[in-house]
Design an enzyme around this catalytic site. Structure first.
Site, mmCIF file in Angstrom:
data_model
loop_
_atom_site.group_PDB
_atom_site.id
_atom_site.type_symbol
_atom_site.label_atom_id
_atom_site.label_comp_id
_atom_site.label_asym_id
_atom_site.label_seq_id
_atom_site.Cartn_x
_atom_site.Cartn_y
_atom_site.Cartn_z
ATOM 1 C CD GLU A 181 51.883 57.458 51.543
ATOM 2 O OE1 GLU A 181 52.186 56.782 52.557
ATOM 3 O OE2 GLU A 181 51.056 57.103 50.688
ATOM 4 C CB CYS B 233 50.965 53.668 54.525
ATOM 5 S SG CYS B 233 49.908 54.676 53.481
ATOM 6 C CB THR C 276 60.650 53.607 56.047
ATOM 7 O OG1 THR C 276 59.402 54.215 56.431
ATOM 8 C CG2 THR C 276 61.793 54.516 56.462
ATOM 9 C CE LYS D 88 58.398 47.599 39.374
ATOM 10 N NZ LYS D 88 58.039 46.956 40.660
ATOM 11 C CD GLU E 134 54.139 50.329 57.618
ATOM 12 O OE1 GLU E 134 53.157 50.970 57.218
ATOM 13 O OE2 GLU E 134 55.258 50.380 57.062
#
Length: 821
Positions: free
Chosen positions: A277, A311, A257, A203, A408
């Protein structure tokens, strides 16, 4: 009065070009990509069972080029029916693909690699148009890494029977990937899954679906059997539907996350494997001994590669105080020459942000920093008039608690902090909830290696950043997730032990509020003394943590009752405070134990076996009395425990890592690092052997543990702390808390400073551990309520114990002083 006629702009003369040294446009042709869109009438369906599927009545999503705003094509917004169709196709294909000989699977994967190479220009252009990243990056980075993965994993498919002996495929994999590297991240998951005999449903992200659909078509052209690789498109809810489907055996996710935490909760207790990940806030540590000119160019790749939408982006720059101002000045100068533009222009440095919503998110972070008093420098000299762009940004005068430092941003924004000493740099680098990657810049290799070993992250680069290869796993520590993509370490995410069937626990109704609720024991009429006899001198076992015996905080004890109903002893009733103290003791012991020489750890474990053998008859007698088993059975369990200690003692200095054979001119070093503090809850079967089988692999690999022994038969574990004391085991390495297993598990699994939780109890407890682990993304290993045979070497000391006891770090060390590659 008539206006003056407009002057037609004249092209620069050769003299002017040499004076300005400005770039002219160098566009990549998009005619083949446009033709491919037209071949499909610019309207794509799902790719299921080797063909295009366009169910009636589906909504569509319009994909645009972020650099130009041009409409490229529409894709479907899938439904639950589409998920069901794809899963059914993959399940059917799995029956054949999993039994396909390794060499045949390898041939298919090799064929896919060759066909990607045949179409690599088309794939590069589609990826650049779909995502907005520069064609230079898709052509020179994404596609070569993609091809490399297919070739590399064709090799693993060939070697599965020998290199992965004792492991089997998982089944049907559901993979969900983000929009920043749609092609590369998809490949990382698809290749490992197919090599190990699984089938997979992908997906892709909402914004970037086209390269996944193109890849499905290329795989079909290469001869990959129908259903082995399916692609379905849809919203985020469709990803959840795929993960939750009863016939999905493994979920592989790359993304934020927050979404990773949602998926962990969604499939908790289902028996599905999960690899995550997730996000990162990677530190780039620059020492005064670094080559600053090389460092500046490295920083460009670290943070402004793919518009900072990476990332592992080096978004936190830590600079030694003595060179802080000099390096910041060099960076600002470099940014004055930075070029933004169309993703198909081969001369640009940075392309467009993937979507306007992401651009606004980046802008909000930067404005927050301005309001906090930070100094913001932005290079806007070369800023396109149209398209979804954000300028490369440098932020100084920030604090460690600033939002732009802690969170982030996922954009072209670099924050800078100074440090004085190497220890301070390590502390700053580790002051993050993330642990995905980082880099160290210095000409002192000894300093670089020591810092790289000390930073808690899955990948560390020396004098480089954002280097990837199929032979080296990529993944994180802490809230950057668990599991690896790439390398042999990445294969373990797509296999399970050969002896183990796919766990399918019954659907458990879990009440998070009442789980683990427990009322301590009350007095009993039987204290274990026969009527008419003088009572024995009582011994109630205390807790054991920090290397000494401790009274339980709650001042309750619980009787240990054998199958005949006789009380054979008492142990303390542990609570939240006991666990808190034990975790603290484990953390205090962790640095020394993790750095202790492996040979010394082995000697301590061998001493345990030696001291256990000295007390063989005594401990077997207590085991027989406590469990009601025969003395012969009890002696066998003691002997197996001694053998198991020898087995794990042997692994103390034989599982430290290896050198990865990547394409880097230099050394890529794989290190098996300890997880940290591991919480362990033991089952009631084999109270001694199960206890030894769980604590030994954890401690031999440098972890410290807090362990809950058998709830029914804990005396064996409490006897064992005398073995620890006489075997020179440092205090705090093993900490034992007795009591109700689920009551203690609740608080241990919730603890924010426990890095991993192993649970061998009921299905409800397994679900709770997996669900609550999402809070700090701790790694878990649970049994879903199914017992294992601890006597069986495969089940009691197999390779999965080592896998669970370590996390992989790869350190990339380039060379080039003698031979310039």
């Amino acid at each position: 009065m008539a206006s003056a006629p407009q002057q037609t702009p004249q092209p620069n003369s050769v003299k002017q070009i040499f004076k300005s040294l400005s770039y002219g446009p160098a566009p990549e042709a998009d005619n083949v990509a446009q033709a491919w869109f037209d071949d499909h009438e610019r309207a794509f369906g799902h790719f299921i069972d080797g063909k295009w599927v366009k169910p009636e009545g589906r909504k569509t999503y319009q994909t645009k080029n972020p650099a130009t705003g041009q409409n490229l094509a529409t894709t479907l917004q899938g439904t639950q029916d589409d998920v069901d169709l794809a899963v059914k196709s993959s399940r059917k294909a799995y029956q054949t693909w999993s039994k396909t000989p390794p060499h045949v699977r390898a041939r298919y994967m090799y064929s896919v690699a060759r066909h990607i190479q045949k179409h690599q220009r088309l794939v590069s252009v589609v990826e650049a148009m779909d995502n907005g990243k520069p064609i230079r990056e898709t052509r020179d980075a994404d596609i070569p890494v993609t091809v490399r993965h297919w070739y590399h994993h064709a090799g693993w498919a060939q070697l599965m029977d020998t290199e992965m002996k004792g492991w089997q495929s998982v089944g049907v994999v559901g993979a969900i990937v983000p929009w920043n590297f749609p092609l590369m991240l998809m490949t990382w998951k698809v290749c490992a899954a197919l090599a190990m005999g699984n089938t997979i449903i992908l997906k892709p992200a909402t914004y970037t679906r086209l390269s996944a659909l193109l890849m499905a078509e290329i795989c079909s052209e290469a001869g990959l059997p129908p259903g082995v690789f399916n692609v379905i498109t849809g919203s985020g809810q469709m990803g959840s539907a795929l993960a939750a489907h009863n016939d999905i055996d493994k979920v592989a996710f790359t993304g934020s996350t927050q979404v990773g935490q949602t998926l962990r909760r969604l499939i908790a207790g289902s028996g599905k494997k999960l690899s995550l990940e997730l996000g990162g806030k990677s530190a780039v540590i620059v020492f005064e001994s670094a080559d600053l000119d090389s460092t500046v160019e490295g920083l460009v790749d670290a943070i402004w590669f793919n518009q900072g939408q990476v990332c592992s982006a080096g978004s936190r720059l830590l600079v030694q105080e003595s060179i802080y101002g000099h390096l910041v000045g060099k960076l600002k100068t470099r940014l004055t020459h930075f070029r933004l533009g169309d993703s198909l222009d081969k001369t640009i440095d940075m392309g467009a942000i993937v979507d306007e919503s992401q651009r606004k998110s980046i802008e909000e972070f930067v404005e927050d920093a301005r309001k906090e008093g930070a100094e913001v420098y932005q290079a806007t000299a070369c800023f396109p008039a149209r398209g979804c762009y954000y300028p490369p940004t440098l932020i100084t005068n920030v604090q460690t608690v600033s939002r732009v430092v802690a969170e982030e941003i996922f954009g072209p924004v670099l924050v800078v902090l100074p440090f004085r000493t190497a220890k301070e740099a390590i502390t700053l680098a580790n002051n993050s909830m993330y642990g995905l990657a980082g880099s160290v810049w210095t000409e002192n290799v000894s300093l670089a290696m020591e810092v790289a070993m000390s930073v808690k992250a899955g990948t560390l680069w020396v004098n480089s950043h954002n280097m990837f290869d199929a032979a080296a796993g990529f993944g994180g520590y802490r809230q950057s997730g668990y599991g690896r993509d790439g390398g042999k370490e990445g294969l373990y995410e797509y296999v399970r032990p050969s002896w183990e069937a796919r766990p399918r626990p019954a659907n458990v109704d879990l009440d998070l509020k009442t789980f683990g609720a427990y009322i301590p024991q009350r007095p009993t009429l039987d204290d274990g003394t026969p009527n008419g006899q003088i009572p024995k001198i009582d011994r109630t076992y205390k807790m054991y943590y920090g290397g000494s015996q401790k009274r339980p905080d709650a001042q309750y004890s619980r009787p240990v009752i054998n199958p005949d109903g006789k009380v054979v002893g008492h142990v303390g009733e542990g609570n939240r405070k006991d666990l808190r103290n034990a975790v603290e003791a484990a953390h205090n012991a962790a640095p020394g134990w993790g750095k202790r020489a492996a040979h010394n750890r082995a000697q301590i474990v061998y001493y345990m076996a030696e001291n256990l053998e000295i007390r063989r008859e005594e401990i077997a007698g207590r085991l027989a009395e406590m469990t009601g088993r025969s003395m012969e059975d009890a002696l066998r369990e003691v002997d197996l425990s001694i053998t198991r200690l020898f087995h794990w003692g042997a692994y103390c200095d034989k599982y430290g890592g290896t050198v990865q054979e990547t394409s880097l001119y230099g050394a890529t070093i794989k290190i098996h690092e300890p997880m940290g503090v591991i919480g362990i809850a033991c089952s009631d079967s084999y109270p001694l052997l199960g206890f030894v089988s769980l604590f030994a692999p954890a401690v031999v690999r440098g972890n410290t543990i807090v362990i809950i022994p058998s709830e029914k038969y804990p005396l064996m574990a409490m006897d064992f702390y005398q073995v620890f004391d006489t075997s020179d085991l440092p205090g705090g390495v093993v900490n034992i808390i007795t009591g109700d297993r689920d009551h203690l598990t609740k608080f241990l699994a919730e603890h924010q400073d426990v890095q991993s939780m192993w649970y061998f109890g009921c299905a409800e407890g397994s679900k709770y551990v997996e669900y609550i682990s999402a809070e700090n993304v701790k790694r878990t290993w649970v049994n879903y309520g199914f017992e294992r045979d601890w006597e069986d070497p495969e089940q009691g000391q197999g390779g999965e114990f080592l896998y669970q006891a370590v996390q992989v770090k790869n350190i990339w060390v380039p060379m080039g002083d003698v031979f310039a590659n």
